[in-house]
Design an enzyme around this catalytic site. Structure first.
Site, PDB file in Angstrom:
ATOM      1  N   LYS A 151     -18.805  57.312  19.333  1.00 40.26           N
ATOM      2  CA  LYS A 151     -19.414  56.014  19.648  1.00 40.26           C
ATOM      3  C   LYS A 151     -18.877  54.988  18.652  1.00 40.26           C
ATOM      4  O   LYS A 151     -19.537  54.600  17.685  1.00 40.26           O
ATOM      5  CB  LYS A 151     -20.951  56.137  19.584  1.00 40.26           C
ATOM      6  CG  LYS A 151     -21.660  55.045  20.361  1.00 40.26           C
ATOM      7  CD  LYS A 151     -23.116  55.403  20.582  1.00 40.26           C
ATOM      8  CE  LYS A 151     -23.951  54.248  21.058  1.00 40.26           C
ATOM      9  NZ  LYS A 151     -23.588  53.704  22.360  1.00 40.26           N
TER      10      LYS A 151
HETATM   11  N1  PMP Z   1     -22.315  56.520  27.707  1.00 39.44           N
HETATM   12  C1  PMP Z   1     -21.978  55.407  27.028  1.00 39.44           C
HETATM   13  C2  PMP Z   1     -20.597  54.892  27.154  1.00 39.44           C
HETATM   14  C3  PMP Z   1     -22.922  54.754  26.208  1.00 39.44           C
HETATM   15  O1  PMP Z   1     -22.580  53.659  25.534  1.00 39.44           O
HETATM   16  C4  PMP Z   1     -24.231  55.272  26.126  1.00 39.44           C
HETATM   17  C5  PMP Z   1     -25.248  54.615  25.237  1.00 39.44           C
HETATM   18  N2  PMP Z   1     -25.668  53.379  25.717  1.00 39.44           N
HETATM   19  C6  PMP Z   1     -24.557  56.416  26.869  1.00 39.44           C
HETATM   20  C7  PMP Z   1     -23.558  57.030  27.631  1.00 39.44           C
HETATM   21  C8  PMP Z   1     -25.927  57.031  26.811  1.00 39.44           C
HETATM   22  O2  PMP Z   1     -26.095  57.645  25.554  1.00 39.44           O
HETATM   23  P1  PMP Z   1     -27.526  57.753  24.859  1.00 39.44           P
HETATM   24  O3  PMP Z   1     -28.382  58.544  25.775  1.00 39.44           O
HETATM   25  O4  PMP Z   1     -27.253  58.443  23.577  1.00 39.44           O
HETATM   26  O5  PMP Z   1     -28.041  56.354  24.680  1.00 39.44           O
END
Ligand code: PMP
Length: 299
Positions: A151
């Site tokens: 991320k």
């Molecule tokens: N995929 C992407 C590209 C994201 O940026 C996110 C977070 N907004 C998610 C999936 C979902 O991840 P999480 O459940 O950890 O928020």
């Protein structure tokens, strides 16, 4: 009251929370971040979010100047300073201030900041009626070039796809890998429901290992559903009985139309609803407490 931002070791009012124009997070998108939520005075899956952040930083050889335990305290301190019980938290670590060259070795210390603010919820009709999605023309970055399972602060791949969603007038879009497999959405993971089976793409193809995704997989298994991580193409989305997305902001959100194809009977599905209920139960009861019980900020 202005927001109190935690920035490099101290809490400052938001107008004083300033970053150098030489920060490589800004100049090159060199850094990592997390979006985290607090519910009812508890931070949901804080350990998991921080572990993902530290793993991402490790892959990028980015030294975070605090231990994971210290970072937990930074998040809690920011929430307390803003007297928040329900919040959206943005935690960011950049490579820090360097010169105009790319070289990360010229950035001696990482910049760390934490913003905690009240959350703007998705409209209730998204949950009641379900979302309409498109498949974006922009493909997910090839993971051997820029792996989106980290991320990182480089979100241009998702932003380019998000521009397509905006043009099409839809809130989210499906992104395919360069091989044409369904990867995920611009900011959410995707699940298909076929009978008692849940299918989601594996993360090794370059998806974010979503914290909500994992929580939903665990809940589903607890409910006796079969969960599979499998590659599939867009046609499997069109023919699924139910489709839903997961993410920290979205939680679990039903999808009823993709590229003009109705999904199932065109209404949020039963399994999706049951999972959302189970998820809402989970967020009520677990998480890192922000306040010691005795001095808790009243609801
Ligand atoms: N995929 C992407 C590209 C994201 O940026 C996110 C977070 N907004 C998610 C999936 C979902 O991840 P999480 O459940 O950890 O928020």
């Amino acid at each position: 009251m202005p927001l109190q931002i935690w920035l490099d070791g101290k809490l400052v009012p938001e107008e004083e929370a300033r970053i150098s124009v030489f920060d490589h997070g800004l100049l090159y998108g060199d850094g990592v971040f997390e979006g985290i939520r607090a519910y009812h005075g508890r931070v949901f899956k804080l350990q998991e979010h921080l572990q993902r952040m530290y793993d991402g930083a490790h892959c990028l050889n980015l030294q975070i100047p605090y231990s994971l335990e210290e970072m937990k305290e930074i998040v809690l301190e920011t929430l307390r300073a803003n007297e928040l019980r329900d919040a959206y938290i943005r935690l960011v670590v950049t490579r820090g201030v360097g010169d105009l060259g790319l070289d990360p070795r010229k950035c001696p210390v990482a910049t760390v900041f934490c913003i905690a603010t009240s959350i703007s919820l998705y409209p209730d009709e998204f949950y009641r009626n379900g979302l309409t999605l498109i498949t974006c023309a922009t493909r997910r970055n090839a993971p051997d070039a820029l792996n989106m399972s980290i991320k990182s602060l480089n979100y241009l791949n998702s932003i380019t796809a998000k521009l397509e969603c905006a043009r099409a007038g839809v809130p989210e879009g499906i992104m395919l890998t360069t091989d044409g497999y369904v990867a995920e959405c611009t900011g959410d993971n995707i699940f298909l429901v076929y009978g008692r089976r849940l299918i989601t793409p594996p993360v090794h193809i370059g998806n974010l290992p979503g914290i909500t995704r994992q929580a939903v997989m665990d809940l589903a298994e607890g409910m006796g559903l079969e969960v599979r991580e499998e590659l599939f193409r867009i046609q499997s989305v069109y023919t699924a009985e139910e489709v839903f997305l997961t993410g920290t902001a979205a939680e679990i959100i039903p999808v009823v139309d993709v590229d003009g194809r109705q999904i199932g009977d065109g209404k949020p599905g039963e399994t999706t609803q049951r999972l959302l209920e189970a998820f809402r139960g989970l967020i009520q009861c677990c998480g890192e407490p922000i306040y010691p019980e005795a001095s808790a900020v009243p609801e």
